[in-house]
Motif scaffolding. Sequence first.
Motif, PDB file in Angstrom:
ATOM      1  N   MET A 135      -6.002 -29.280  16.952  1.00 23.14           N
ATOM      2  CA  MET A 135      -4.677 -28.721  17.233  1.00 23.14           C
ATOM      3  C   MET A 135      -3.698 -29.105  16.132  1.00 23.14           C
ATOM      4  SD  MET A 135      -4.093 -29.177  21.355  1.00 23.14           S
ATOM      5  CE  MET A 135      -4.378 -30.942  21.396  1.00 23.14           C
ATOM      6  N   ASN A 136      -2.763 -28.186  15.825  1.00 25.17           N
ATOM      7  CA  ASN A 136      -1.706 -28.538  14.884  1.00 25.17           C
ATOM      8  C   ASN A 136      -0.574 -29.259  15.623  1.00 25.17           C
ATOM      9  OD1 ASN A 136      -0.006 -26.598  16.110  1.00 25.17           O
ATOM     10  ND2 ASN A 136      -0.704 -24.982  14.712  1.00 25.17           N
ATOM     11  N   ILE A 137       0.472 -29.622  14.903  1.00 21.06           N
ATOM     12  CA  ILE A 137       1.550 -30.418  15.490  1.00 21.06           C
ATOM     13  C   ILE A 137       2.230 -29.687  16.641  1.00 21.06           C
ATOM     14  CG2 ILE A 137       3.841 -31.391  15.028  1.00 21.06           C
ATOM     15  CD1 ILE A 137       2.817 -32.163  12.256  1.00 21.06           C
ATOM     16  N   LYS A 138       2.481 -28.396  16.495  1.00 20.37           N
ATOM     17  CA  LYS A 138       3.146 -27.644  17.555  1.00 20.37           C
ATOM     18  C   LYS A 138       2.275 -27.567  18.802  1.00 20.37           C
ATOM     19  CE  LYS A 138       5.519 -24.837  14.083  1.00 20.37           C
ATOM     20  NZ  LYS A 138       5.566 -23.523  13.425  1.00 20.37           N
ATOM     21  N   GLU A 139       0.992 -27.383  18.614  1.00 23.82           N
ATOM     22  CA  GLU A 139       0.071 -27.318  19.763  1.00 23.82           C
ATOM     23  C   GLU A 139      -0.030 -28.668  20.458  1.00 23.82           C
ATOM     24  OE1 GLU A 139      -2.923 -23.821  18.031  1.00 23.82           O
ATOM     25  OE2 GLU A 139      -3.304 -25.943  17.577  1.00 23.82           O
TER      26      GLU A 139
ATOM     27  N   SER B 161      20.743 -34.573   2.003  1.00 25.25           N
ATOM     28  CA  SER B 161      21.025 -33.433   2.883  1.00 25.25           C
ATOM     29  C   SER B 161      19.948 -32.367   2.826  1.00 25.25           C
ATOM     30  CB  SER B 161      22.387 -32.821   2.519  1.00 25.25           C
ATOM     31  OG  SER B 161      23.430 -33.684   2.906  1.00 25.25           O
ATOM     32  N   VAL B 162      18.793 -32.717   2.277  1.00 21.54           N
ATOM     33  CA  VAL B 162      17.698 -31.763   2.141  1.00 21.54           C
ATOM     34  C   VAL B 162      16.491 -32.210   2.948  1.00 21.54           C
ATOM     35  CG1 VAL B 162      16.058 -30.748   0.515  1.00 21.54           C
ATOM     36  CG2 VAL B 162      18.441 -31.005  -0.142  1.00 21.54           C
ATOM     37  N   ALA B 163      15.915 -31.272   3.706  1.00 18.98           N
ATOM     38  CA  ALA B 163      14.700 -31.524   4.473  1.00 18.98           C
ATOM     39  C   ALA B 163      13.605 -30.577   3.992  1.00 18.98           C
ATOM     40  CB  ALA B 163      14.954 -31.312   5.960  1.00 18.98           C
ATOM     41  N   TYR B 164      12.364 -30.977   4.216  1.00 21.06           N
ATOM     42  CA  TYR B 164      11.218 -30.157   3.842  1.00 21.06           C
ATOM     43  C   TYR B 164      10.288 -30.003   5.036  1.00 21.06           C
ATOM     44  CZ  TYR B 164      12.784 -31.157  -0.907  1.00 21.06           C
ATOM     45  OH  TYR B 164      13.530 -31.268  -2.049  1.00 21.06           O
ATOM     46  N   ASP B 165       9.763 -28.782   5.217  1.00 19.81           N
ATOM     47  CA  ASP B 165       8.824 -28.568   6.312  1.00 19.81           C
ATOM     48  C   ASP B 165       7.402 -28.862   5.861  1.00 19.81           C
ATOM     49  OD1 ASP B 165       7.829 -26.314   4.968  1.00 19.81           O
ATOM     50  OD2 ASP B 165       8.850 -24.866   6.260  1.00 19.81           O
ATOM     51  N   GLU B 166       6.446 -28.641   6.760  1.00 14.97           N
ATOM     52  CA  GLU B 166       5.052 -28.993   6.486  1.00 14.97           C
ATOM     53  C   GLU B 166       4.443 -28.159   5.360  1.00 14.97           C
ATOM     54  OE1 GLU B 166       2.791 -28.264  10.037  1.00 14.97           O
ATOM     55  OE2 GLU B 166       3.917 -26.442  10.485  1.00 14.97           O
TER      56      GLU B 166
ATOM     57  N   ARG C  12      12.503 -26.238  21.235  1.00 11.10           N
ATOM     58  CA  ARG C  12      12.419 -26.531  19.803  1.00 11.10           C
ATOM     59  C   ARG C  12      12.447 -25.250  18.967  1.00 11.10           C
ATOM     60  NH1 ARG C  12      11.027 -32.057  19.745  1.00 11.10           N
ATOM     61  NH2 ARG C  12       9.306 -32.701  21.099  1.00 11.10           N
ATOM     62  N   PHE C  13      13.012 -25.364  17.772  1.00 11.06           N
ATOM     63  CA  PHE C  13      12.881 -24.304  16.780  1.00 11.06           C
ATOM     64  C   PHE C  13      11.455 -24.354  16.224  1.00 11.06           C
ATOM     65  CE2 PHE C  13      17.519 -25.328  16.338  1.00 11.06           C
ATOM     66  CZ  PHE C  13      17.985 -24.107  16.790  1.00 11.06           C
ATOM     67  N   PRO C  14      10.931 -23.244  15.750  1.00 11.11           N
ATOM     68  CA  PRO C  14       9.562 -23.226  15.223  1.00 11.11           C
ATOM     69  C   PRO C  14       9.482 -23.833  13.827  1.00 11.11           C
ATOM     70  CG  PRO C  14      10.530 -21.063  14.991  1.00 11.11           C
ATOM     71  CD  PRO C  14      11.533 -21.900  15.739  1.00 11.11           C
ATOM     72  N   LEU C  15       9.836 -25.110  13.735  1.00  4.92           N
ATOM     73  CA  LEU C  15       9.920 -25.771  12.441  1.00  4.92           C
ATOM     74  C   LEU C  15       9.450 -27.216  12.568  1.00  4.92           C
ATOM     75  CD1 LEU C  15      10.953 -26.068   9.485  1.00  4.92           C
ATOM     76  CD2 LEU C  15      13.223 -26.555  10.445  1.00  4.92           C
ATOM     77  N   VAL C  16       8.522 -27.609  11.729  1.00  9.86           N
ATOM     78  CA  VAL C  16       8.076 -28.999  11.653  1.00  9.86           C
ATOM     79  C   VAL C  16       8.723 -29.623  10.422  1.00  9.86           C
ATOM     80  CG1 VAL C  16       6.120 -30.567  11.414  1.00  9.86           C
ATOM     81  CG2 VAL C  16       5.872 -28.473  12.762  1.00  9.86           C
ATOM     82  N   ILE C  17       9.647 -30.550  10.625  1.00 15.23           N
ATOM     83  CA  ILE C  17      10.256 -31.247   9.499  1.00 15.23           C
ATOM     84  C   ILE C  17       9.371 -32.430   9.134  1.00 15.23           C
ATOM     85  CG2 ILE C  17      12.231 -32.592   8.702  1.00 15.23           C
ATOM     86  CD1 ILE C  17      14.026 -30.819  10.344  1.00 15.23           C
ATOM     87  N   LYS C  18       8.893 -32.441   7.917  1.00 14.82           N
ATOM     88  CA  LYS C  18       7.953 -33.470   7.484  1.00 14.82           C
ATOM     89  C   LYS C  18       8.643 -34.625   6.763  1.00 14.82           C
ATOM     90  CE  LYS C  18       3.516 -34.111   5.139  1.00 14.82           C
ATOM     91  NZ  LYS C  18       2.421 -33.453   4.382  1.00 14.82           N
TER      92      LYS C  18
END
Length: 387
Positions: A1-5, A28-33, A17-23
Amino acid sequence: MNIKEKDSAFIAHTYGRFPLVIKEGKGSVAYDENGKKYIDMATGIAVNAFGYCDDEWAEAVTKQLSTLQHTSNLYYTEPCVNLAETLCNRTGMSKVFFSNSGAEANECAIKAARKYAKDKKGEDFFNILTLKNSFHGRTITTLAATGQDTFHKDFLPLTPGFVYTEANNIADLEDKVRNNKIAGIMFELVQGEGGVMPLKKDFVNKIFELSSELDIVTIVDEVQTGNGRTGDLYAFMKYGIKPDVVTTAKGLGGGLPLGATMLCEKLADIFTPGDHGSTFGGNPVCCAGALSILNRIDDELLKEVTAKSEYIVGELSSSSGVLSVDGLGLMLGVTTKRPVDEVVKECMEEGVLPIKAKQKLRLLPALNIPWDELKQAVKIIKTVCER
């Protein structure tokens, strides 16, 4: 399973939740998976005061973490004492109780008001007056303090002893105060979850006039407005008032859980050993992080917060896709012509992370967000609003 699952399988479904995984994130900058970059205009709902992984904050936290991560409140610790001293010196309050969250800070304030009223006026004086459209937390008691039925309906019966008045309605305020045995009045100077709505100064002044006349404890909930968010260290300073109790959390810890209930001189000794407590309240690591944050919220930074606020308000108010902008400092609510959910979704697609409050776009950027990133984010928000 992935993180959302895995989240769906193992975590209680309390968040939409928003459909976003913040890694990861920096400043002030974020990055997703997938490595996509986002400018964060929400800061964990006003928590990451200096953005992600601020170097000075991280250094203070790491140093304390390798020195003493926790001990019982049966013993003294230096970071806790130093933070309390700093808060008192900078606010004019007398003593502090530390907890882990805004809800807990508000619970402590309610207990302080009720104990004071019982001692001064008798056991019948236990009611806490709060404002309709307010938000004070999600425990059973702070839900009762929250003046929004939508938060109440599934959890009745709530803790008794709460009365609600209309925000900015002086006649209703006076009626509720004089016709109920009120121990304390608790309010946010800017209603955050209620739609980023500042209180009018004449209404706030009336609260203090009545409280002085009837010896009612005034409690200002600065969970979200505090720690530089509005352009003053605490919003009550902007209004020129002196509350009996000030509660705060969120940005105080800079990303670690920490709440504080600050008590004025007349309430300084309202609690005695055994009246209240917290296992993790005043944790050395959290307090070390908070000291790093507070010591850098100076006049220069607060002027910068005000300037950035004026820039955002000016840019968005002139947009054809914006109806109004409310709030104070870097706590702003934007009423958009388009449905706010669509605006949030499209901003995320364009690499900007706002959130919402009621039907408003809510902006809570880091206090030190760089100008170039702020301007880029505002430009994207304007473009999305004008589609």
